[in-house]
Design a protein around this motif. Structure first.
Motif, PDB file in Angstrom:
ATOM      1  N   UNK A 179       2.647 151.394 -24.862  1.00 31.46           N
ATOM      2  CA  UNK A 179       2.683 150.001 -24.428  1.00 31.46           C
ATOM      3  C   UNK A 179       4.027 149.413 -24.835  1.00 31.46           C
ATOM      4  N   UNK A 180       4.364 148.297 -24.236  1.00 27.89           N
ATOM      5  CA  UNK A 180       5.669 147.689 -24.521  1.00 27.89           C
ATOM      6  C   UNK A 180       5.809 147.297 -25.996  1.00 27.89           C
ATOM      7  N   UNK A 181       4.687 147.044 -26.677  1.00 28.81           N
ATOM      8  CA  UNK A 181       4.746 146.668 -28.086  1.00 28.81           C
ATOM      9  C   UNK A 181       4.948 147.876 -29.008  1.00 28.81           C
ATOM     10  N   UNK A 182       4.730 149.085 -28.468  1.00 30.34           N
ATOM     11  CA  UNK A 182       4.810 150.284 -29.302  1.00 30.34           C
ATOM     12  C   UNK A 182       6.043 151.138 -29.020  1.00 30.34           C
ATOM     13  N   UNK A 242      20.976 146.400 -12.874  1.00 34.25           N
ATOM     14  CA  UNK A 242      20.345 146.416 -14.195  1.00 34.25           C
ATOM     15  C   UNK A 242      18.839 146.606 -14.108  1.00 34.25           C
ATOM     16  N   UNK A 243      18.246 147.138 -15.157  1.00 36.81           N
ATOM     17  CA  UNK A 243      16.799 147.242 -15.236  1.00 36.81           C
ATOM     18  C   UNK A 243      16.383 147.365 -16.703  1.00 36.81           C
ATOM     19  N   UNK A 244      15.115 147.068 -16.963  1.00 40.54           N
ATOM     20  CA  UNK A 244      14.565 147.190 -18.313  1.00 40.54           C
ATOM     21  C   UNK A 244      14.041 148.610 -18.478  1.00 40.54           C
ATOM     22  N   UNK A 245      14.264 149.187 -19.669  1.00 39.13           N
ATOM     23  CA  UNK A 245      13.815 150.552 -19.914  1.00 39.13           C
ATOM     24  C   UNK A 245      13.126 150.637 -21.275  1.00 39.13           C
ATOM     25  N   UNK A 246      12.508 151.772 -21.536  1.00 42.13           N
ATOM     26  CA  UNK A 246      11.821 151.996 -22.811  1.00 42.13           C
ATOM     27  C   UNK A 246      12.154 153.380 -23.354  1.00 42.13           C
ATOM     28  N   UNK A 247      12.123 153.493 -24.677  1.00 45.85           N
ATOM     29  CA  UNK A 247      12.257 154.786 -25.351  1.00 45.85           C
ATOM     30  C   UNK A 247      11.181 154.816 -26.434  1.00 45.85           C
ATOM     31  N   UNK A 248      10.499 155.950 -26.570  1.00 42.84           N
ATOM     32  CA  UNK A 248       9.552 156.015 -27.676  1.00 42.84           C
ATOM     33  C   UNK A 248      10.342 156.053 -28.988  1.00 42.84           C
ATOM     34  N   UNK A 249       9.677 155.750 -30.083  1.00 47.76           N
ATOM     35  CA  UNK A 249      10.405 155.517 -31.331  1.00 47.76           C
ATOM     36  C   UNK A 249      11.066 156.765 -31.893  1.00 47.76           C
ATOM     37  N   UNK A 250      10.489 157.919 -31.661  1.00 48.75           N
ATOM     38  CA  UNK A 250      11.136 159.144 -32.138  1.00 48.75           C
ATOM     39  C   UNK A 250      12.381 159.426 -31.305  1.00 48.75           C
ATOM     40  N   UNK A 254      16.623 149.612 -42.229  1.00 51.23           N
ATOM     41  CA  UNK A 254      16.202 148.794 -41.081  1.00 51.23           C
ATOM     42  C   UNK A 254      15.552 149.665 -40.004  1.00 51.23           C
ATOM     43  N   UNK A 255      16.079 150.898 -39.800  1.00 51.37           N
ATOM     44  CA  UNK A 255      15.467 151.802 -38.836  1.00 51.37           C
ATOM     45  C   UNK A 255      14.046 152.168 -39.257  1.00 51.37           C
ATOM     46  N   UNK A 256      13.886 152.485 -40.526  1.00 48.63           N
ATOM     47  CA  UNK A 256      12.562 152.866 -41.031  1.00 48.63           C
ATOM     48  C   UNK A 256      11.568 151.717 -40.925  1.00 48.63           C
ATOM     49  N   UNK A 257      12.016 150.508 -41.281  1.00 51.17           N
ATOM     50  CA  UNK A 257      11.122 149.352 -41.230  1.00 51.17           C
ATOM     51  C   UNK A 257      10.687 149.016 -39.805  1.00 51.17           C
ATOM     52  N   UNK A 258      11.507 149.389 -38.845  1.00 51.51           N
ATOM     53  CA  UNK A 258      11.171 149.154 -37.440  1.00 51.51           C
ATOM     54  C   UNK A 258      10.417 150.324 -36.814  1.00 51.51           C
ATOM     55  N   UNK A 259      10.065 151.301 -37.641  1.00 48.16           N
ATOM     56  CA  UNK A 259       9.226 152.401 -37.162  1.00 48.16           C
ATOM     57  C   UNK A 259       9.963 153.554 -36.530  1.00 48.16           C
ATOM     58  N   UNK A 260      11.285 153.627 -36.723  1.00 48.25           N
ATOM     59  CA  UNK A 260      12.071 154.733 -36.163  1.00 48.25           C
ATOM     60  C   UNK A 260      12.247 155.812 -37.231  1.00 48.25           C
TER      61      UNK A 260
END
Length: 435
Positions: free
Chosen positions: A91-94, A107-115, A7-13
């Protein structure tokens, strides 16, 4: 079947790449590790100063050659649209996007790159292996909240399926529901328990009333991992006794990943592979091992979003026995916004107040749970659930304990309730100040 890794691989991680990196860091000797951390600190701030408009402005006066010139970042600094905080090229989609729990009230929204997110999972996989637990094959009994909206609910259930786990409700802790939980343990081969401390403690208290040891019901159980809430010494003893398995203390944050994890020798080991942890005083100066201060963390690999000298809102201290290769988190005292202020000018961590009361209020097993709220400088309210009303003698004992450990002449109100309010994720906030 390795559904979790798949599942991690399929989601690009890129989990395999992350595991390889983690292994290479762990092989470094002390000098190599110190050099690696310093290099990664410089790399991540240089990246964000060049590619992140938000951070360029935030750290405009920082000097790359002096780490202490980089400003400490708080949750309030990050409470603005995510699109304004992302680095160039993201971008939020990537990226991986999530929201903090809000247990701090900010609370707040955050992001992490896939690696970066893959490294987070690699760290968890590595730590769980210390206790022979495998995300792909070990079945988890999960005591967590779950979104009540239809989309969120089924999304979490699907993630539970991929992660080989069964989710128990933390919103219903009645004896009737806990009896159903026990029946589920009888009919499933769980390998470990994972979830919010307070909910798992309530299950253990239920087992104590029934004079039942969980491992005799579910022989495959190996460990219980508690997270998100404080684990007190008495509660650890209760869990170990009623479950018949080791209890592991985990410390993490959604926006950062794994911060510390207890090893097989009961040392709470900090994650130094992808995080840089500092304990700072009120003037943002680093404190020596053994001194209590604010937990401030830098994410060394998150290029999508800066978490540089990020004040998590917690108070803790590192053991004097710590080394660069084995930094030990000696204690986590509580949240910086949960401070008791008293009429005399004295201050204390809110969980200290909770702990003092706990030593008196739970001795006979009558009280199931309780929370403390500071309504005024000299006024506190204790809400509790119990089998029967607290006696006048018990109320006096609690007030005397509070006067002894804090100061006299405080007003304490009590209210017995059928249930206590939890967050929408099922967490129980044990102390809250309205000052």
């Amino acid at each position: 079947m390795n559904l979790f890794n798949l599942s991690l691989k399929l989601n690009g991680f890129p989990i395999e790449k992350a595991k390889t990196l983690l292994g290479s860091i762990q092989k470094k000797n002390e000098n190599e590790l110190i050099s690696y951390i310093e290099t990664k600190k410089q790399d991540i701030v240089a990246f964000h100063l060049k590619h992140n408009p938000f951070y360029k402005t935030f750290a405009k006066d920082a000097n790359l050659k002096d780490w202490n010139t980089f400003p400490v970042m708080t949750k309030r600094h990050l409470q603005q649209p995510l699109s304004e905080r992302l680095s160039e090229g993201f971008t939020e989609k990537k990226v991986y996007v999530n929201k903090t729990s809000g247990s701090s009230g900010e609370p707040f929204i955050f992001a992490k790159d896939k690696f970066c997110h893959a490294i987070t999972w690699a760290s968890f996989i590595d730590r769980y292996s210390w206790f022979n637990l495998d995300f792909n094959t070990s079945k988890q009994a999960r005591f967590y909240g779950i979104p009540l909206n239809k989309t969120g609910y089924y999304k979490e259930r699907f993630k539970d399926f991929l992660s080989n786990r069964y989710r128990f409700s933390v919103f219903d802790l009645s004896d009737a529901q806990l009896e159903k939980n026990l029946s589920t343990f009888k009919n499933n081969h769980f390998d470990y328990i994972n979830g919010y401390t307070s909910s798992i403690v309530q299950f253990a208290k239920f087992l104590k009333r029934k004079n039942t040891i969980l491992k005799t019901i579910c022989p495959r159980l190996k460990a219980c991992i508690v997270t998100s809430e404080m684990l007190f010494k008495e509660d650890r003893t209760l869990l170990e006794t009623q479950f018949g398995i080791p209890v592991i203390n985990e410390y993490g944050a959604a926006e950062l990943g794994l911060i510390a994890f207890q090893n097989t020798k009961n040392d709470w080991i900090l994650n130094t592979e992808d995080l840089y942890v500092e304990i700072l005083d009120e003037n943002n100066m680093v404190l020596p091992y053994g001194e209590e201060g604010r937990v401030v963390i830098t994410s060394l690999y998150n290029k999508a979003h800066p978490f540089i000298r990020y004040d998590l809102g917690d108070i803790g201290k590192l053991s004097k026995e710590s080394t660069p290769q084995k930094p030990i988190l000696e204690s986590l005292i509580g949240r910086t916004n949960d401070v008791v202020s008293l009429p005399s000018g004295k201050k204390a961590a809110g969980l200290t107040f909770y702990y003092v009361t706990k030593t008196v209020i739970e001795k006979d097993g009558n009280v199931k749970e309780f929370i403390i709220e500071q309504q005024k400088l000299d006024t506190f309210k204790i809400s509790y659930t119990s089998a029967s009303e607290l006696s006048e003698e018990k109320l006096i004992n609690i007030k005397n304990a509070i006067a002894k450990y804090f100061e006299p002449n405080l007003t304490v109100h009590f209210e017995r309730k059928t249930s206590l309010d939890r967050s929408n994720r099922g967490k129980l906030k044990q102390f809250k100040s309205y000052l």
